[in-house]
Scaffold this motif. Structure first.
Motif, mmCIF file in Angstrom:
data_model
loop_
_atom_site.group_PDB
_atom_site.id
_atom_site.type_symbol
_atom_site.label_atom_id
_atom_site.label_comp_id
_atom_site.label_asym_id
_atom_site.label_seq_id
_atom_site.Cartn_x
_atom_site.Cartn_y
_atom_site.Cartn_z
ATOM 1 N N TRP A 1 26.000 -10.223 -30.883
ATOM 2 C CA TRP A 1 26.406 -9.020 -30.161
ATOM 3 C C TRP A 1 25.270 -8.644 -29.215
ATOM 4 N N PHE A 2 25.562 -8.610 -27.932
ATOM 5 C CA PHE A 2 24.541 -8.367 -26.915
ATOM 6 C C PHE A 2 23.806 -7.040 -27.090
ATOM 7 N N PRO A 3 24.500 -5.913 -27.280
ATOM 8 C CA PRO A 3 23.755 -4.654 -27.357
ATOM 9 C C PRO A 3 22.809 -4.584 -28.553
ATOM 10 N N VAL A 4 23.196 -5.158 -29.672
ATOM 11 C CA VAL A 4 22.325 -5.165 -30.850
ATOM 12 C C VAL A 4 21.082 -6.007 -30.568
ATOM 13 N N ASN A 5 21.273 -7.168 -29.968
ATOM 14 C CA ASN A 5 20.136 -8.025 -29.613
ATOM 15 C C ASN A 5 19.244 -7.344 -28.572
ATOM 16 N N PHE A 6 19.851 -6.681 -27.610
ATOM 17 C CA PHE A 6 19.081 -5.965 -26.591
ATOM 18 C C PHE A 6 18.182 -4.918 -27.243
ATOM 19 N N SER B 1 36.833 -9.275 -25.734
ATOM 20 C CA SER B 1 37.085 -8.826 -24.361
ATOM 21 C C SER B 1 36.161 -9.566 -23.400
ATOM 22 N N CYS B 2 36.695 -9.970 -22.249
ATOM 23 C CA CYS B 2 35.856 -10.764 -21.344
ATOM 24 C C CYS B 2 35.198 -9.943 -20.245
ATOM 25 N N HIS B 3 35.449 -8.657 -20.194
ATOM 26 C CA HIS B 3 34.776 -7.807 -19.206
ATOM 27 C C HIS B 3 34.177 -6.604 -19.929
ATOM 28 N N GLN B 4 33.325 -6.903 -20.880
ATOM 29 C CA GLN B 4 32.722 -5.861 -21.702
ATOM 30 C C GLN B 4 31.479 -5.340 -20.988
ATOM 31 N N GLY B 5 31.469 -4.077 -20.658
ATOM 32 C CA GLY B 5 30.376 -3.501 -19.881
ATOM 33 C C GLY B 5 29.011 -3.633 -20.514
ATOM 34 N N TRP B 6 28.936 -3.530 -21.844
ATOM 35 C CA TRP B 6 27.613 -3.532 -22.461
ATOM 36 C C TRP B 6 26.894 -4.856 -22.315
ATOM 37 N N THR B 7 27.612 -5.948 -22.093
ATOM 38 C CA THR B 7 26.955 -7.236 -21.926
ATOM 39 C C THR B 7 26.272 -7.320 -20.563
ATOM 40 N N ALA B 8 26.540 -6.367 -19.687
ATOM 41 C CA ALA B 8 25.811 -6.299 -18.420
ATOM 42 C C ALA B 8 24.336 -6.001 -18.665
ATOM 43 N N LEU B 9 23.965 -5.720 -19.910
ATOM 44 C CA LEU B 9 22.552 -5.587 -20.262
ATOM 45 C C LEU B 9 21.796 -6.874 -19.951
ATOM 46 N N ALA B 10 22.525 -7.957 -19.733
ATOM 47 C CA ALA B 10 21.890 -9.224 -19.343
ATOM 48 C C ALA B 10 21.044 -9.014 -18.085
ATOM 49 N N ALA B 11 21.516 -8.175 -17.171
ATOM 50 C CA ALA B 11 20.753 -7.907 -15.949
ATOM 51 C C ALA B 11 19.403 -7.286 -16.285
ATOM 52 N N SER C 1 20.202 -17.712 -22.538
ATOM 53 C CA SER C 1 20.662 -19.107 -22.454
ATOM 54 C C SER C 1 22.182 -19.199 -22.576
ATOM 55 N N ILE C 2 22.818 -18.169 -23.083
ATOM 56 C CA ILE C 2 24.282 -18.125 -23.169
ATOM 57 C C ILE C 2 24.890 -18.324 -21.780
ATOM 58 N N PHE C 3 24.200 -17.824 -20.747
ATOM 59 C CA PHE C 3 24.726 -17.876 -19.380
ATOM 60 C C PHE C 3 24.106 -18.979 -18.529
ATOM 61 N N SER C 4 23.168 -19.734 -19.080
ATOM 62 C CA SER C 4 22.449 -20.754 -18.310
ATOM 63 C C SER C 4 23.208 -22.076 -18.275
ATOM 64 N N ALA C 5 23.308 -22.641 -17.085
ATOM 65 C CA ALA C 5 24.011 -23.912 -16.912
ATOM 66 C C ALA C 5 23.103 -25.087 -17.272
ATOM 67 N N LEU D 1 30.808 -15.598 -14.158
ATOM 68 C CA LEU D 1 30.315 -15.316 -15.504
ATOM 69 C C LEU D 1 31.091 -14.133 -16.056
ATOM 70 N N HIS D 2 31.646 -14.310 -17.237
ATOM 71 C CA HIS D 2 32.311 -13.203 -17.917
ATOM 72 C C HIS D 2 31.329 -12.579 -18.891
ATOM 73 N N PHE D 3 31.295 -11.268 -18.924
ATOM 74 C CA PHE D 3 30.467 -10.552 -19.882
ATOM 75 C C PHE D 3 31.342 -10.248 -21.096
ATOM 76 N N HIS D 4 31.382 -11.196 -22.002
ATOM 77 C CA HIS D 4 32.238 -11.073 -23.180
ATOM 78 C C HIS D 4 31.726 -10.018 -24.152
ATOM 79 N N GLU D 5 32.626 -9.619 -25.030
ATOM 80 C CA GLU D 5 32.318 -8.599 -26.033
ATOM 81 C C GLU D 5 31.268 -9.096 -27.024
#
Length: 173
Positions: free
Chosen positions: A54-59, A145-155, A100-104, A129-133
């Motif tokens: 889960w992106f927000p927990v890891n963030f 969900s493939c457009h989960q706002g909280w995964t935008a924490l990647a930025a 690395s989840i988003f790295s090609a 790139l989809h920001f999945h849940e």
């Protein structure tokens, strides 16, 4: 920070991998490690806090490690896969795994796409790139969900962490 428990190649799991072979049991209910989509309809079938990334927990974990690391600096180190690291270094390692989840790879495949070839080969889909849940803990594939706002924490994670930022040069006078 143990790969047999919470540490995944893609971040920190929401439940220890230990529970794959040793489910937690309480009053007839069983909770086991499930690295991807839920295998039970108890909570609606789509919600899964039993293993995925889960992106927000890891963030929040990365941010906490950075802050504690700035306080302790090199006075406190932990074992990270056989290497003694300070907490800021651990935060950097977790950041790299999460991003690395988003790295090609050299063939253009990104873990978040779950092996779908169109994202690696089709020029119209290649940079999408989809920001999945949440993300599969073993493969990094995007789930929920493939457009989960909280995964935008990647930025935010792409920005240099505070300990790596260079101070601004002072202006003369």
């Amino acid at each position: 920070l143990d790969p047999e428990e919470f540490l995944s190649d893609y971040g920190v799991r929401s439940l220890s991998r230990y529970h794959l072979k040793h489910p937690y049991r309480l009053r007839g209910l069983s909770v086991s490690y499930v690295p991807g989509e839920s295998d039970n309809r108890m909570f609606g079938g789509n919600s899964n806090w039993r293993g995925p990334i889960w992106f927000p927990v890891n963030f929040l974990l990365i941010e906490a490690l950075e802050r504690q690391g700035r306080f302790y600096q090199n006075d406190f180190k932990v074992d990270f896969l056989g290497e003694p690291l300070n907490l800021e270094q651990v935060a950097d390692k977790l950041r790299s795994r999460l991003l690395s989840i988003f790295s090609a790879d050299p063939q253009g495949h990104r873990p978040c796409h779950g092996g779908q070839r169109r994202y690696a080969q089709d020029p119209h889909w290649k940079e999408l790139l989809h920001f999945h849940e949440y993300f599969h803990a073993e493969t990094g594939a995007g789930l929920g969900s493939c457009h989960q706002g909280w995964t935008a924490l990647a930025a935010r994670l792409l920005q240099k962490p505070p300990h790596q930022k260079r101070s601004r040069p002072r202006r003369p006078g």
